[in-house]
Design a protein around this motif. Sequence first.
Motif, PDB file in Angstrom:
ATOM      1  N   GLY A 137     -78.132  73.106 -68.292  1.00  0.00           N
ATOM      2  CA  GLY A 137     -78.573  72.577 -67.009  1.00  0.00           C
ATOM      3  C   GLY A 137     -77.567  71.632 -66.394  1.00  0.00           C
ATOM      4  N   GLN A 138     -77.013  70.711 -67.194  1.00  0.00           N
ATOM      5  CA  GLN A 138     -76.061  69.746 -66.669  1.00  0.00           C
ATOM      6  C   GLN A 138     -74.735  70.413 -66.310  1.00  0.00           C
ATOM      7  N   LEU A 139     -74.325  71.444 -67.065  1.00  0.00           N
ATOM      8  CA  LEU A 139     -73.084  72.146 -66.767  1.00  0.00           C
ATOM      9  C   LEU A 139     -73.192  72.892 -65.445  1.00  0.00           C
ATOM     10  N   ARG A 140     -74.322  73.567 -65.194  1.00  0.00           N
ATOM     11  CA  ARG A 140     -74.519  74.240 -63.912  1.00  0.00           C
ATOM     12  C   ARG A 140     -74.507  73.234 -62.764  1.00  0.00           C
ATOM     13  N   LEU A 141     -75.109  72.054 -63.014  1.00  0.00           N
ATOM     14  CA  LEU A 141     -75.160  71.037 -61.968  1.00  0.00           C
ATOM     15  C   LEU A 141     -73.764  70.552 -61.610  1.00  0.00           C
ATOM     16  N   VAL A 142     -72.919  70.324 -62.589  1.00  0.00           N
ATOM     17  CA  VAL A 142     -71.553  69.851 -62.329  1.00  0.00           C
ATOM     18  C   VAL A 142     -70.746  70.920 -61.614  1.00  0.00           C
ATOM     19  N   ILE A 143     -70.864  72.193 -62.023  1.00  0.00           N
ATOM     20  CA  ILE A 143     -70.118  73.287 -61.376  1.00  0.00           C
ATOM     21  C   ILE A 143     -70.533  73.430 -59.919  1.00  0.00           C
ATOM     22  N   ALA A 144     -71.814  73.185 -59.628  1.00  0.00           N
ATOM     23  CA  ALA A 144     -72.292  73.330 -58.248  1.00  0.00           C
ATOM     24  C   ALA A 144     -71.739  72.261 -57.334  1.00  0.00           C
ATOM     25  N   THR A 145     -71.240  71.202 -57.860  1.00  0.00           N
ATOM     26  CA  THR A 145     -70.704  70.119 -57.025  1.00  0.00           C
ATOM     27  C   THR A 145     -69.191  70.158 -56.920  1.00  0.00           C
ATOM     28  N   MET A 146     -68.522  71.171 -57.461  1.00  0.00           N
ATOM     29  CA  MET A 146     -67.068  71.205 -57.472  1.00  0.00           C
ATOM     30  C   MET A 146     -66.554  72.545 -56.979  1.00  0.00           C
ATOM     31  N   ASP A 147     -65.358  72.534 -56.330  1.00  0.00           N
ATOM     32  CA  ASP A 147     -64.691  73.769 -55.931  1.00  0.00           C
ATOM     33  C   ASP A 147     -64.039  74.414 -57.134  1.00  0.00           C
ATOM     34  N   ILE A 148     -63.767  75.740 -56.947  1.00  0.00           N
ATOM     35  CA  ILE A 148     -63.118  76.463 -58.054  1.00  0.00           C
ATOM     36  C   ILE A 148     -61.718  75.927 -58.285  1.00  0.00           C
ATOM     37  N   GLU A 149     -61.041  75.546 -57.194  1.00  0.00           N
ATOM     38  CA  GLU A 149     -59.696  75.006 -57.353  1.00  0.00           C
ATOM     39  C   GLU A 149     -59.714  73.727 -58.200  1.00  0.00           C
ATOM     40  N   GLU A 150     -60.716  72.848 -57.951  1.00  0.00           N
ATOM     41  CA  GLU A 150     -60.809  71.612 -58.750  1.00  0.00           C
ATOM     42  C   GLU A 150     -61.109  71.917 -60.211  1.00  0.00           C
ATOM     43  N   ILE A 151     -62.043  72.875 -60.400  1.00  0.00           N
ATOM     44  CA  ILE A 151     -62.389  73.211 -61.794  1.00  0.00           C
ATOM     45  C   ILE A 151     -61.207  73.814 -62.520  1.00  0.00           C
ATOM     46  N   ASN A 152     -60.415  74.622 -61.829  1.00  0.00           N
ATOM     47  CA  ASN A 152     -59.336  75.351 -62.476  1.00  0.00           C
ATOM     48  C   ASN A 152     -58.092  74.505 -62.658  1.00  0.00           C
ATOM     49  N   THR A 153     -57.807  73.672 -61.664  1.00  0.00           N
ATOM     50  CA  THR A 153     -56.551  72.908 -61.724  1.00  0.00           C
ATOM     51  C   THR A 153     -56.734  71.518 -62.342  1.00  0.00           C
ATOM     52  N   ASP A 154     -57.854  70.868 -62.015  1.00  0.00           N
ATOM     53  CA  ASP A 154     -58.070  69.498 -62.508  1.00  0.00           C
ATOM     54  C   ASP A 154     -59.111  69.531 -63.622  1.00  0.00           C
ATOM     55  N   ARG A 155     -58.692  69.967 -64.805  1.00  0.00           N
ATOM     56  CA  ARG A 155     -59.626  70.105 -65.924  1.00  0.00           C
ATOM     57  C   ARG A 155     -60.137  68.735 -66.401  1.00  0.00           C
ATOM     58  N   ASP A 156     -59.314  67.730 -66.309  1.00  0.00           N
ATOM     59  CA  ASP A 156     -59.747  66.405 -66.781  1.00  0.00           C
ATOM     60  C   ASP A 156     -60.920  65.883 -65.963  1.00  0.00           C
ATOM     61  N   LYS A 157     -60.831  66.069 -64.641  1.00  0.00           N
ATOM     62  CA  LYS A 157     -61.928  65.628 -63.770  1.00  0.00           C
ATOM     63  C   LYS A 157     -63.197  66.408 -64.071  1.00  0.00           C
ATOM     64  N   PHE A 158     -63.051  67.696 -64.307  1.00  0.00           N
ATOM     65  CA  PHE A 158     -64.207  68.531 -64.620  1.00  0.00           C
ATOM     66  C   PHE A 158     -64.853  68.122 -65.954  1.00  0.00           C
ATOM     67  N   LEU A 159     -64.035  67.910 -66.967  1.00  0.00           N
ATOM     68  CA  LEU A 159     -64.572  67.540 -68.282  1.00  0.00           C
ATOM     69  C   LEU A 159     -65.212  66.156 -68.247  1.00  0.00           C
ATOM     70  N   LEU A 160     -64.640  65.231 -67.447  1.00  0.00           N
ATOM     71  CA  LEU A 160     -65.213  63.893 -67.340  1.00  0.00           C
ATOM     72  C   LEU A 160     -66.592  63.940 -66.687  1.00  0.00           C
ATOM     73  N   ALA A 161     -66.724  64.759 -65.629  1.00  0.00           N
ATOM     74  CA  ALA A 161     -68.011  64.880 -64.961  1.00  0.00           C
ATOM     75  C   ALA A 161     -69.049  65.511 -65.885  1.00  0.00           C
ATOM     76  N   VAL A 162     -68.632  66.530 -66.653  1.00  0.00           N
ATOM     77  CA  VAL A 162     -69.551  67.178 -67.588  1.00  0.00           C
ATOM     78  C   VAL A 162     -69.972  66.198 -68.683  1.00  0.00           C
ATOM     79  N   SER A 163     -69.028  65.428 -69.205  1.00  0.00           N
ATOM     80  CA  SER A 163     -69.345  64.486 -70.289  1.00  0.00           C
ATOM     81  C   SER A 163     -70.315  63.418 -69.829  1.00  0.00           C
ATOM     82  N   ASN A 164     -70.093  62.894 -68.643  1.00  0.00           N
ATOM     83  CA  ASN A 164     -70.983  61.835 -68.136  1.00  0.00           C
ATOM     84  C   ASN A 164     -72.406  62.342 -67.953  1.00  0.00           C
ATOM     85  N   ASN A 165     -72.548  63.500 -67.307  1.00  0.00           N
ATOM     86  CA  ASN A 165     -73.889  64.025 -67.049  1.00  0.00           C
ATOM     87  C   ASN A 165     -74.599  64.425 -68.342  1.00  0.00           C
TER      88      ASN A 165
END
Length: 465
Positions: A137-165
């Motif tokens: 549930g939290q992983l889907r929520l984080v993906i819904a708030t981010m662009d594919i470019e951010e998820i693909n290029t900025d992995r640190d930002k993506f992992l930080l958002a997933v870890s916090n949630n």
Amino acid sequence: MKFGMLIAICIIILVLLATLVLILSRYRKCPSDKVMVIYGKVGSDKNGQSKSAKCIHGGAAFIIPVLQSYQYLDLTPISISVDLAQALSKQNIRIDVPSRFTVGISTEPGVMQNAAERLLGLRLNEIQELAKDIIFGQLRLVIATMDIEEINTDRDKFLLAVSNNVEIELKKIGLRLINVNVTDINDESGYIDALGKEAAAKAINDAKKSVAEKNRDGEIGQANAHKDQRISVAAANAAAIDGENTAKIEIAQSEARRREKEAEALRLATAAEAVQAAKAKQEAYMAQQDAENTRAQLEKATQTADVIVAAEISKQQAEIAAEAEAEVMRRKARGEADAIYAKMEAEARGAQEILQRQAEGIKNLVQAAGDNPDAAVRLMIADKLEELTKIQVEAIKNIKIDKVTVWDSNAASQDGKTATANFLSGMMKSIPPMNELFAQAGMELPEFLGKEKAEPQEDVALIEE
């Protein structure tokens, strides 16, 4: 009665031992890789409400029989594979995000209490399924708030958002997030592949452009380098010719100066050699003279040492011998004087002792005579009377008379004695009487030894006539 008392004592001991064993069996130690959850009657919180459980990580606790019980929560990390598919991104593009999460029971006081209330008694697979649902549930929520470019290029930002949630939601059931690892991201529309191709084409074009620019820069640089090379070579040749001419002039001048210096040096060297030769001869003469003087002083010193030193040594030896002999004589004289002094002191002490003994003897004799000195003297004389008589007899004992011729007609004299008797009596009378001896010594003969006989009156009368 004694037997009954013994039985009672044994029963009491058995009860005490059983109580001790029960206490020891209910005392539990918590391992470091587990959390011990004590439930039952465990007290109340700050608000006065009864606590559902008491959690202990490390240490030990006593489990009250009947009122309390306990279980363990394992702290071993749990690895959960989360293959998220068809997750909708912010751009409404569905993507697949395969990942792996590592979680575990938290040891924070509040979170550990949540684990005791929600996970106690669950099996490992049940805990994994519960955590997986929260992570999905939290992983889907984080993906819904981010662009594919951010998820693909900025992995640190993506992992930080997933870890916090995910961390926030996992704490509600007593878990904590340890690690997140996203393996790859794919989409069914090929958007990510197109982004990859675009990026690759852009990279290739940029590379080609960079190569062309570098080739152009290389050609221009090469032409400039040739121009600079020719200019530099011409300038270098001109400078080299000028330098050669200048060097030749300087060489000629230097050669002239060299010859001048060599001539000057030769002149100075010749003069210096002559001066040094003269100085060397003079120093040799002076050195020889000093050597002769030194030899003469050495000879004088040798003779002085042979005569004066020997005499001085003899003198010192004689002085030492004389001092030694004088010291021996002084020690001998001192020893003789000490011996004489010791002898005289001993004799004086002996004489003093004799006189003291004699004085004590005379004192005792006077006391024995009733403190009468005359009586004491009489006793002393009476004691020495035999010796006094012996002395008088000894006076004529050694008279050597080889031959005595007596012509005696045996006619009696007036006193009735013969001539021979008168001869012997006169010889005895030649010995001083005892009373005369006492008188010569200033003493008076005691009366008990006899009185002096008075002369006859007839004789006195004859003398007067």
